[in-house]
Design a protein around this motif. Sequence first.
Motif, PDB file in Angstrom:
ATOM      1  N   ILE A 268       0.869  -1.171   0.000  1.00  0.00           N
ATOM      2  CA  ILE A 268       0.000   0.000   0.000  1.00  0.00           C
ATOM      3  C   ILE A 268       0.906   1.222   0.000  1.00  0.00           C
ATOM      4  CG2 ILE A 268      -1.817   1.247   1.243  1.00  0.00           C
ATOM      5  CD1 ILE A 268      -2.501  -1.406   2.631  1.00  0.00           C
ATOM      6  N   SER A 269       0.622   2.202  -0.815  1.00  0.00           N
ATOM      7  CA  SER A 269       1.490   3.377  -0.879  1.00  0.00           C
ATOM      8  C   SER A 269       1.346   4.215   0.392  1.00  0.00           C
ATOM      9  CB  SER A 269       1.124   4.233  -2.093  1.00  0.00           C
ATOM     10  OG  SER A 269      -0.131   4.857  -1.911  1.00  0.00           O
ATOM     11  N   ASP A 270       2.391   4.999   0.673  1.00  0.00           N
ATOM     12  CA  ASP A 270       2.324   5.927   1.807  1.00  0.00           C
ATOM     13  C   ASP A 270       1.172   6.899   1.630  1.00  0.00           C
ATOM     14  OD1 ASP A 270       4.564   4.631   2.677  1.00  0.00           O
ATOM     15  OD2 ASP A 270       5.863   6.407   2.719  1.00  0.00           O
ATOM     16  N   ALA A 271       0.929   7.332   0.422  1.00  0.00           N
ATOM     17  CA  ALA A 271      -0.168   8.277   0.169  1.00  0.00           C
ATOM     18  C   ALA A 271      -1.511   7.656   0.520  1.00  0.00           C
ATOM     19  CB  ALA A 271      -0.155   8.716  -1.294  1.00  0.00           C
ATOM     20  N   ASP A 272      -1.681   6.366   0.215  1.00  0.00           N
ATOM     21  CA  ASP A 272      -2.937   5.699   0.540  1.00  0.00           C
ATOM     22  C   ASP A 272      -3.088   5.507   2.046  1.00  0.00           C
ATOM     23  OD1 ASP A 272      -3.794   5.591  -2.065  1.00  0.00           O
ATOM     24  OD2 ASP A 272      -3.093   3.545  -2.415  1.00  0.00           O
ATOM     25  N   LEU A 296       5.710   3.226  11.235  1.00  0.00           N
ATOM     26  CA  LEU A 296       6.612   2.077  11.265  1.00  0.00           C
ATOM     27  C   LEU A 296       7.488   2.037  10.020  1.00  0.00           C
ATOM     28  CD1 LEU A 296       4.211  -0.644  12.707  1.00  0.00           C
ATOM     29  CD2 LEU A 296       6.021   0.596  13.906  1.00  0.00           C
ATOM     30  N   ARG A 297       6.925   2.427   8.882  1.00  0.00           N
ATOM     31  CA  ARG A 297       7.744   2.528   7.671  1.00  0.00           C
ATOM     32  C   ARG A 297       8.771   3.650   7.796  1.00  0.00           C
ATOM     33  NH1 ARG A 297       3.448   2.103   2.611  1.00  0.00           N
ATOM     34  NH2 ARG A 297       2.778  -0.068   2.960  1.00  0.00           N
ATOM     35  N   TRP A 298       8.317   4.803   8.264  1.00  0.00           N
ATOM     36  CA  TRP A 298       9.195   5.972   8.369  1.00  0.00           C
ATOM     37  C   TRP A 298      10.326   5.750   9.363  1.00  0.00           C
ATOM     38  CZ3 TRP A 298       5.269  10.660   8.566  1.00  0.00           C
ATOM     39  CH2 TRP A 298       4.678  10.792   7.294  1.00  0.00           C
ATOM     40  N   MET A 299      10.084   4.921  10.369  1.00  0.00           N
ATOM     41  CA  MET A 299      11.092   4.683  11.395  1.00  0.00           C
ATOM     42  C   MET A 299      12.396   4.185  10.795  1.00  0.00           C
ATOM     43  SD  MET A 299      10.628   2.290  14.774  1.00  0.00           S
ATOM     44  CE  MET A 299      10.358   0.831  13.771  1.00  0.00           C
ATOM     45  N   MET A 300      12.287   3.472   9.684  1.00  0.00           N
ATOM     46  CA  MET A 300      13.474   2.907   9.053  1.00  0.00           C
ATOM     47  C   MET A 300      14.178   3.895   8.123  1.00  0.00           C
ATOM     48  SD  MET A 300      13.234   0.026  10.452  1.00  0.00           S
ATOM     49  CE  MET A 300      12.035  -1.099  11.179  1.00  0.00           C
ATOM     50  N   HIS A 329      -5.792  16.278  13.041  1.00  0.00           N
ATOM     51  CA  HIS A 329      -5.701  14.922  12.504  1.00  0.00           C
ATOM     52  C   HIS A 329      -4.775  14.068  13.381  1.00  0.00           C
ATOM     53  CE1 HIS A 329      -6.062  17.691   8.876  1.00  0.00           C
ATOM     54  NE2 HIS A 329      -7.248  17.105   8.956  1.00  0.00           N
ATOM     55  N   PRO A 330      -5.154  13.787  14.616  1.00  0.00           N
ATOM     56  CA  PRO A 330      -4.242  13.053  15.510  1.00  0.00           C
ATOM     57  C   PRO A 330      -3.914  11.650  15.023  1.00  0.00           C
ATOM     58  CG  PRO A 330      -6.444  13.233  16.467  1.00  0.00           C
ATOM     59  CD  PRO A 330      -6.412  14.146  15.285  1.00  0.00           C
ATOM     60  N   GLU A 331      -4.828  11.026  14.287  1.00  0.00           N
ATOM     61  CA  GLU A 331      -4.549   9.670  13.788  1.00  0.00           C
ATOM     62  C   GLU A 331      -3.483   9.680  12.689  1.00  0.00           C
ATOM     63  OE1 GLU A 331      -8.671   9.934  15.420  1.00  0.00           O
ATOM     64  OE2 GLU A 331      -7.676  10.945  13.757  1.00  0.00           O
ATOM     65  N   LEU A 332      -3.328  10.811  12.011  1.00  0.00           N
ATOM     66  CA  LEU A 332      -2.224  10.964  11.053  1.00  0.00           C
ATOM     67  C   LEU A 332      -0.966  11.440  11.767  1.00  0.00           C
ATOM     68  CD1 LEU A 332      -1.118  10.921   8.184  1.00  0.00           C
ATOM     69  CD2 LEU A 332      -2.041  13.230   7.850  1.00  0.00           C
ATOM     70  N   ALA A 333      -1.122  12.326  12.725  1.00  0.00           N
ATOM     71  CA  ALA A 333       0.041  12.851  13.458  1.00  0.00           C
ATOM     72  C   ALA A 333       0.818  11.749  14.155  1.00  0.00           C
ATOM     73  CB  ALA A 333      -0.422  13.895  14.476  1.00  0.00           C
ATOM     74  N   ILE A 334       0.137  10.652  14.535  1.00  0.00           N
ATOM     75  CA  ILE A 334       0.826   9.562  15.231  1.00  0.00           C
ATOM     76  C   ILE A 334       1.920   8.945  14.363  1.00  0.00           C
ATOM     77  CG2 ILE A 334      -0.710   7.696  14.497  1.00  0.00           C
ATOM     78  CD1 ILE A 334      -0.492   6.495  17.240  1.00  0.00           C
ATOM     79  N   ALA A 335       1.854   9.142  13.049  1.00  0.00           N
ATOM     80  CA  ALA A 335       2.893   8.610  12.166  1.00  0.00           C
ATOM     81  C   ALA A 335       4.269   9.171  12.519  1.00  0.00           C
ATOM     82  CB  ALA A 335       2.567   8.926  10.707  1.00  0.00           C
ATOM     83  N   ALA A 336       4.322  10.305  13.187  1.00  0.00           N
ATOM     84  CA  ALA A 336       5.609  10.910  13.533  1.00  0.00           C
ATOM     85  C   ALA A 336       6.253  10.271  14.759  1.00  0.00           C
ATOM     86  CB  ALA A 336       5.425  12.409  13.787  1.00  0.00           C
ATOM     87  N   VAL A 337       5.487   9.537  15.556  1.00  0.00           N
ATOM     88  CA  VAL A 337       5.999   9.089  16.854  1.00  0.00           C
ATOM     89  C   VAL A 337       7.123   8.071  16.718  1.00  0.00           C
ATOM     90  CG1 VAL A 337       5.404   7.982  19.037  1.00  0.00           C
ATOM     91  CG2 VAL A 337       3.816   9.614  18.003  1.00  0.00           C
ATOM     92  N   ALA A 338       6.911   7.000  15.969  1.00  0.00           N
ATOM     93  CA  ALA A 338       7.946   5.965  15.865  1.00  0.00           C
ATOM     94  C   ALA A 338       9.240   6.495  15.241  1.00  0.00           C
ATOM     95  CB  ALA A 338       7.410   4.764  15.086  1.00  0.00           C
ATOM     96  N   PRO A 339       9.189   7.240  14.134  1.00  0.00           N
ATOM     97  CA  PRO A 339      10.452   7.766  13.594  1.00  0.00           C
ATOM     98  C   PRO A 339      11.112   8.782  14.514  1.00  0.00           C
ATOM     99  CG  PRO A 339       8.581   8.604  12.324  1.00  0.00           C
ATOM    100  CD  PRO A 339       8.057   7.515  13.215  1.00  0.00           C
ATOM    101  N   LEU A 340      10.324   9.562  15.243  1.00  0.00           N
ATOM    102  CA  LEU A 340      10.929  10.489  16.196  1.00  0.00           C
ATOM    103  C   LEU A 340      11.613   9.734  17.329  1.00  0.00           C
ATOM    104  CD1 LEU A 340       8.243  13.323  16.445  1.00  0.00           C
ATOM    105  CD2 LEU A 340      10.617  13.594  15.733  1.00  0.00           C
ATOM    106  N   ALA A 341      10.986   8.653  17.802  1.00  0.00           N
ATOM    107  CA  ALA A 341      11.617   7.842  18.848  1.00  0.00           C
ATOM    108  C   ALA A 341      12.948   7.287  18.354  1.00  0.00           C
ATOM    109  CB  ALA A 341      10.682   6.710  19.274  1.00  0.00           C
ATOM    110  N   ALA A 342      12.972   6.819  17.101  1.00  0.00           N
ATOM    111  CA  ALA A 342      14.223   6.344  16.516  1.00  0.00           C
ATOM    112  C   ALA A 342      15.251   7.476  16.420  1.00  0.00           C
ATOM    113  CB  ALA A 342      13.966   5.721  15.149  1.00  0.00           C
ATOM    114  N   PHE A 343      14.787   8.645  16.014  1.00  0.00           N
ATOM    115  CA  PHE A 343      15.669   9.822  15.880  1.00  0.00           C
ATOM    116  C   PHE A 343      16.310  10.167  17.221  1.00  0.00           C
ATOM    117  CE2 PHE A 343      15.861  14.452  16.574  1.00  0.00           C
ATOM    118  CZ  PHE A 343      16.823  14.801  15.642  1.00  0.00           C
ATOM    119  N   PHE A 344      15.525  10.104  18.309  1.00  0.00           N
ATOM    120  CA  PHE A 344      16.042  10.479  19.616  1.00  0.00           C
ATOM    121  C   PHE A 344      17.145   9.530  20.085  1.00  0.00           C
ATOM    122  CE2 PHE A 344      11.707  12.537  20.613  1.00  0.00           C
ATOM    123  CZ  PHE A 344      12.146  13.754  20.131  1.00  0.00           C
ATOM    124  N   THR A 345      17.208   8.325  19.538  1.00  0.00           N
ATOM    125  CA  THR A 345      18.263   7.393  19.947  1.00  0.00           C
ATOM    126  C   THR A 345      19.483   7.452  19.043  1.00  0.00           C
ATOM    127  OG1 THR A 345      17.504   5.531  18.570  1.00  0.00           O
ATOM    128  CG2 THR A 345      16.478   5.800  20.736  1.00  0.00           C
TER     129      THR A 345
END
Length: 347
Positions: A268-272, A296-300, A329-345
């Motif tokens: 499934i595309s990121d846009a979808d 989860l995709r962005w985290m990588m 749009h909190p359900e879209l904003a959550i996409a930032a959490v996993a990659p940000l957690a990775a960024f912080f480490t």
Amino acid sequence: MESRALTLGIVAAVLLALGTTLVLAQPAQAKSVGELLAIACGDGGPPEFVAEIRAAAAVVLADMLPLAGFDLARLEKIATGPTPECRQAAIPALVEAYLALDPEGAGSVEALLAAVERAESPELALARAIAAVARIQQTLLVVGLPPEQELVGAITTVLGGGEATLLGFSVDGSNPIVREAVGRVVEEFLFSLARVIYGEAVCQVFADLAVNAPTHEFRATAARVFVTAGCAPWDVEGLTALVTTGGSEELRDAAVGALSEALAMEPISDADLMALALDLTTTRQHRLAAGQALGLRWMMAVSVDPKTGHPTVGSIDLIRFATAHTIAHPELAIAAVAPLAAFFTMF
């Protein structure tokens, strides 16, 4: 606030389920505990410290605080901090700290349960309650478990809001925080206990409890067990059915993490996925799963913009992305959490 707490819990659970250890191999430039505390407890801080950014810091903090060497008083202060993300991050370290206390004194079941009522925040109360229930579990493992029927009966009585006694320890389920603690501690072995009693019907028992149990905590525990114990179908179609038509809010919530993992692996595309996270014709849980799958995709693929120092994924600035969507749009904003957690480490 309950929705934000659910979001943080879901993200932490999915990162754990994926086997993503964010802390153990952190490079020298990774955020320090102090820096992460400043972000997670960021009320009054820079305007970009929105809920999703705080949540990402809290996910990492929850792993780091047990190793930080903070004393009990400092951990309790964090657990009464200004933001829910700040307070939740302290729970794992606090549970360890309470279990390290004298089991005949301040760390006894009775003392910990009494301290639940005096806690200055729900998170501090929950840490004390989890430690008390874990202490009972430890004692049972030493002296021997009672018959499955008796133990499951005691657990379900407390989860249903009643009072039960085991080994002389009395646990009153009239407090929802105590019910939450019992659910968290017993979740991993409740299914195996119940299977001895109900046999092949055990999955149907948990499916029914996830919808019809008398308290939210009982329904939520049953729903999580139903999804994680192999009762639920682990494919996109079956999990989508659970998050969209599951018979209770708790059952729909429980399927979000599993569906996000499945969606992240789908062609499934990121846009979808973005479009699905914004789709108001479906349930909040379906949107959350789509947003989380995107994360989860962005985290990588997270990197740093050399001009701003902000974490990015491709052309997307994650700080600006979270800030732009956190309210609308909190359900879209959550996409930032996993990659940000990775960024912080990493940076």
